[in-house]
Design a protein around this motif. Structure first.
Motif, PDB file in Angstrom:
ATOM      1  N   LEU A 131      46.903  37.273  20.831  1.00 32.02           N
ATOM      2  CA  LEU A 131      46.857  38.680  21.249  1.00 32.02           C
ATOM      3  C   LEU A 131      47.214  38.816  22.730  1.00 32.02           C
ATOM      4  CD1 LEU A 131      46.095  41.561  20.224  1.00 32.02           C
ATOM      5  CD2 LEU A 131      43.804  41.148  21.160  1.00 32.02           C
ATOM      6  N   VAL A 132      48.129  39.757  23.041  1.00 33.36           N
ATOM      7  CA  VAL A 132      48.586  40.006  24.411  1.00 33.36           C
ATOM      8  C   VAL A 132      48.617  41.508  24.664  1.00 33.36           C
ATOM      9  CG1 VAL A 132      50.601  39.900  25.960  1.00 33.36           C
ATOM     10  CG2 VAL A 132      49.935  37.877  24.647  1.00 33.36           C
ATOM     11  N   THR A 133      48.290  41.892  25.891  1.00 31.85           N
ATOM     12  CA  THR A 133      48.324  43.297  26.301  1.00 31.85           C
ATOM     13  C   THR A 133      49.432  43.538  27.314  1.00 31.85           C
ATOM     14  OG1 THR A 133      45.981  43.768  25.919  1.00 31.85           O
ATOM     15  CG2 THR A 133      47.093  45.097  27.576  1.00 31.85           C
ATOM     16  N   GLY A 176      42.177  51.674  38.331  1.00 29.86           N
ATOM     17  CA  GLY A 176      42.995  50.719  37.591  1.00 29.86           C
ATOM     18  C   GLY A 176      42.255  49.433  37.285  1.00 29.86           C
ATOM     19  N   ILE A 177      41.615  48.871  38.281  1.00 32.14           N
ATOM     20  CA  ILE A 177      40.882  47.613  38.075  1.00 32.14           C
ATOM     21  C   ILE A 177      39.751  47.828  37.081  1.00 32.14           C
ATOM     22  CG2 ILE A 177      39.404  45.901  39.208  1.00 32.14           C
ATOM     23  CD1 ILE A 177      41.181  46.384  41.748  1.00 32.14           C
ATOM     24  N   SER A 178      39.068  48.967  37.174  1.00 28.51           N
ATOM     25  CA  SER A 178      37.984  49.272  36.237  1.00 28.51           C
ATOM     26  C   SER A 178      38.506  49.372  34.805  1.00 28.51           C
ATOM     27  CB  SER A 178      37.306  50.578  36.647  1.00 28.51           C
ATOM     28  OG  SER A 178      36.306  50.949  35.725  1.00 28.51           O
ATOM     29  N   ARG A 179      39.651  50.036  34.624  1.00 25.90           N
ATOM     30  CA  ARG A 179      40.214  50.153  33.270  1.00 25.90           C
ATOM     31  C   ARG A 179      40.583  48.784  32.704  1.00 25.90           C
ATOM     32  NH1 ARG A 179      44.189  55.451  32.718  1.00 25.90           N
ATOM     33  NH2 ARG A 179      42.780  56.980  33.661  1.00 25.90           N
ATOM     34  N   ILE A 180      41.146  47.930  33.543  1.00 29.46           N
ATOM     35  CA  ILE A 180      41.523  46.596  33.073  1.00 29.46           C
ATOM     36  C   ILE A 180      40.278  45.783  32.740  1.00 29.46           C
ATOM     37  CG2 ILE A 180      42.676  44.430  33.685  1.00 29.46           C
ATOM     38  CD1 ILE A 180      44.521  46.156  35.510  1.00 29.46           C
ATOM     39  N   GLU A 181      39.250  45.854  33.575  1.00 30.15           N
ATOM     40  CA  GLU A 181      38.008  45.138  33.276  1.00 30.15           C
ATOM     41  C   GLU A 181      37.408  45.611  31.954  1.00 30.15           C
ATOM     42  OE1 GLU A 181      35.060  44.509  36.321  1.00 30.15           O
ATOM     43  OE2 GLU A 181      36.535  44.848  37.902  1.00 30.15           O
ATOM     44  N   ASN A 182      37.394  46.905  31.724  1.00 33.15           N
ATOM     45  CA  ASN A 182      36.871  47.431  30.458  1.00 33.15           C
ATOM     46  C   ASN A 182      37.694  46.925  29.282  1.00 33.15           C
ATOM     47  OD1 ASN A 182      34.854  48.883  31.755  1.00 33.15           O
ATOM     48  ND2 ASN A 182      36.059  50.764  31.881  1.00 33.15           N
ATOM     49  N   HIS A 183      39.007  46.854  29.477  1.00 29.20           N
ATOM     50  CA  HIS A 183      39.883  46.363  28.406  1.00 29.20           C
ATOM     51  C   HIS A 183      39.603  44.888  28.111  1.00 29.20           C
ATOM     52  CE1 HIS A 183      43.524  46.336  25.921  1.00 29.20           C
ATOM     53  NE2 HIS A 183      43.821  45.173  26.485  1.00 29.20           N
ATOM     54  N   LEU A 184      39.405  44.105  29.163  1.00 35.52           N
ATOM     55  CA  LEU A 184      39.125  42.681  28.983  1.00 35.52           C
ATOM     56  C   LEU A 184      37.813  42.457  28.234  1.00 35.52           C
ATOM     57  CD1 LEU A 184      40.099  41.382  32.551  1.00 35.52           C
ATOM     58  CD2 LEU A 184      41.370  40.959  30.438  1.00 35.52           C
ATOM     59  N   GLN A 210      35.791  39.417  36.358  1.00 38.10           N
ATOM     60  CA  GLN A 210      35.162  39.098  35.063  1.00 38.10           C
ATOM     61  C   GLN A 210      35.095  37.592  34.793  1.00 38.10           C
ATOM     62  OE1 GLN A 210      33.695  41.360  32.953  1.00 38.10           O
ATOM     63  NE2 GLN A 210      34.053  42.747  34.685  1.00 38.10           N
ATOM     64  N   ASP A 211      35.478  36.789  35.784  1.00 35.88           N
ATOM     65  CA  ASP A 211      35.447  35.336  35.653  1.00 35.88           C
ATOM     66  C   ASP A 211      36.223  34.878  34.413  1.00 35.88           C
ATOM     67  OD1 ASP A 211      34.806  32.782  36.519  1.00 35.88           O
ATOM     68  OD2 ASP A 211      32.912  32.715  35.391  1.00 35.88           O
ATOM     69  N   MET A 212      37.430  35.436  34.244  1.00 36.56           N
ATOM     70  CA  MET A 212      38.237  35.153  33.055  1.00 36.56           C
ATOM     71  C   MET A 212      39.585  34.535  33.404  1.00 36.56           C
ATOM     72  SD  MET A 212      37.412  38.609  30.814  1.00 36.56           S
ATOM     73  CE  MET A 212      38.153  37.962  29.298  1.00 36.56           C
ATOM     74  N   THR A 213      39.729  34.013  34.612  1.00 32.84           N
ATOM     75  CA  THR A 213      41.028  33.475  35.032  1.00 32.84           C
ATOM     76  C   THR A 213      41.438  32.248  34.239  1.00 32.84           C
ATOM     77  OG1 THR A 213      39.963  32.209  36.800  1.00 32.84           O
ATOM     78  CG2 THR A 213      40.798  34.392  37.357  1.00 32.84           C
ATOM     79  N   ASP A 214      40.475  31.513  33.688  1.00 32.07           N
ATOM     80  CA  ASP A 214      40.797  30.336  32.880  1.00 32.07           C
ATOM     81  C   ASP A 214      40.969  30.668  31.411  1.00 32.07           C
ATOM     82  OD1 ASP A 214      40.684  28.648  35.087  1.00 32.07           O
ATOM     83  OD2 ASP A 214      38.529  28.286  34.847  1.00 32.07           O
ATOM     84  N   GLU A 215      40.600  31.881  31.035  1.00 31.20           N
ATOM     85  CA  GLU A 215      40.641  32.269  29.629  1.00 31.20           C
ATOM     86  C   GLU A 215      41.856  33.110  29.284  1.00 31.20           C
ATOM     87  OE1 GLU A 215      36.942  34.114  28.459  1.00 31.20           O
ATOM     88  OE2 GLU A 215      35.898  33.073  30.067  1.00 31.20           O
TER      89      GLU A 215
END
Length: 299
Positions: A131-133, A176-184, A210-215
């Protein structure tokens, strides 16, 4: 030189290129556009005032296929040559129909550049990715929508990976950052996310928060300082450059060749440069001097 958004640092190298060329030619030059973010209405108003001021030549972006018809025709009727750069929402045939000529364009093929971005994402995804956004700051911006088309096309034609709906993260950093965090957080199965514009660094901030750089693989467009720093720090994986310096330099030089030598301006492709860990040091060194060059030209 008129742009659709004079608030972003993306155009710093364009301004530098404009003034490099103008200083070499002995011309005076001005770069202007909406100061509060992307606005077709405000850009058209600025162009109207620009035509009224009687410049020798104009270079402008055209992010909307119809909003610029009257002002560009008025410029041409007043014998002011017009060329385009960065964003052009019209085909050559459409321009011939609207303006009686095709206006030269300096910039990327947006769909092709988006395709490169999509392929770069595929190269960096794990083998089991599903899955990709794709994301962008303004769905009404023709160039960004075209890039998103190319991004999606690359994924669909070269993999079985699914795409989410396009994420509109706006041009406001907090929103923008908030929307992306919510999406993640609402899509924990997400493997990659890519942006179509100079606000790709929003993705880096959200992944880091969100500490998701490795995911999640993150990538997108343009060589803003924040995006390059995210790549250097391995927060984002890549970005696509479009040579904004040449988007200021080449139109100016071509207009000189037309005005003084009678050589008609021609399309100039600025390409799609993939920046990642392999060439980030060179990209950062090159991009670090645009502000100094603007200061040198008092621009």
């Amino acid at each position: 030189m008129v742009t659709h958004d004079a608030s972003t640092s993306f155009f710093d190298p364009t301004i530098a290129g404009l003034h490099d060329a103008a200083s070499q030619l002995g011309w005076s030059a001005n770069f202007t556009g909406p100061s509060s973010g992307f606005s077709v209405e405000e850009q058209v108003s600025i162009l109207e005032s620009t035509v009224d001021s009687g410049p020798d030549v104009i270079a402008t972006t055209i992010p909307d296929p119809s909003a610029f018809d009257n002002v560009i025709n008025r410029a041409l009727e007043n014998d002011i040559p017009v060329v385009t750069y960065n964003t052009l929402a019209l085909s050559r045939d459409q321009m011939r129909e609207k303006y009686g000529r095709a206006l030269a364009y300096t910039g990327q093929d947006q769909v092709a550049a988006g395709y490169v971005c999509g392929l770069a994402m595929l190269d960096r995804l794990p083998d089991d990715a599903s899955l990709v956004t794709p994301g962008l700051s303004d769905p009404g911006h023709s160039a960004l929508s075209a890039r998103a088309d190319g991004m999606e096309m690359a994924i669909q034609q070269n993999s079985d990976i699914e795409l989410t709906d396009r994420l509109n993260y706006t041009g406001d950093s907090n929103e923008g950052i908030s929307r992306i965090e919510n999406h993640l957080t609402s899509n924990p199965e997400l493997d990659g996310i890519m942006g179509a514009d100079a606000f790709t660094w929003f993705i880096g901030n959200a992944l880091e928060n969100q500490d998701m750089t490795d995911e999640v693989v993150g990538g997108g467009f343009d060589l803003t300082t924040d995006t390059l720093e995210h790549i250097n720090n391995e927060v984002l994986n890549y970005t696509i450059g479009q040579d904004p310096y040449s988007q200021g330099y080449m139109p100016t030089m071509q207009l000189f060749a037309y005005m003084d030598r009678g050589i008609p301006p021609k399309d100039y492709a600025t390409g799609a440069e993939v920046i990642d860990q392999s060439n980030i040091e060179f990209a950062m060194e090159r991009s670090g001097g645009w502000g100094e060059l603007r200061n040198f030209h008092n621009a």
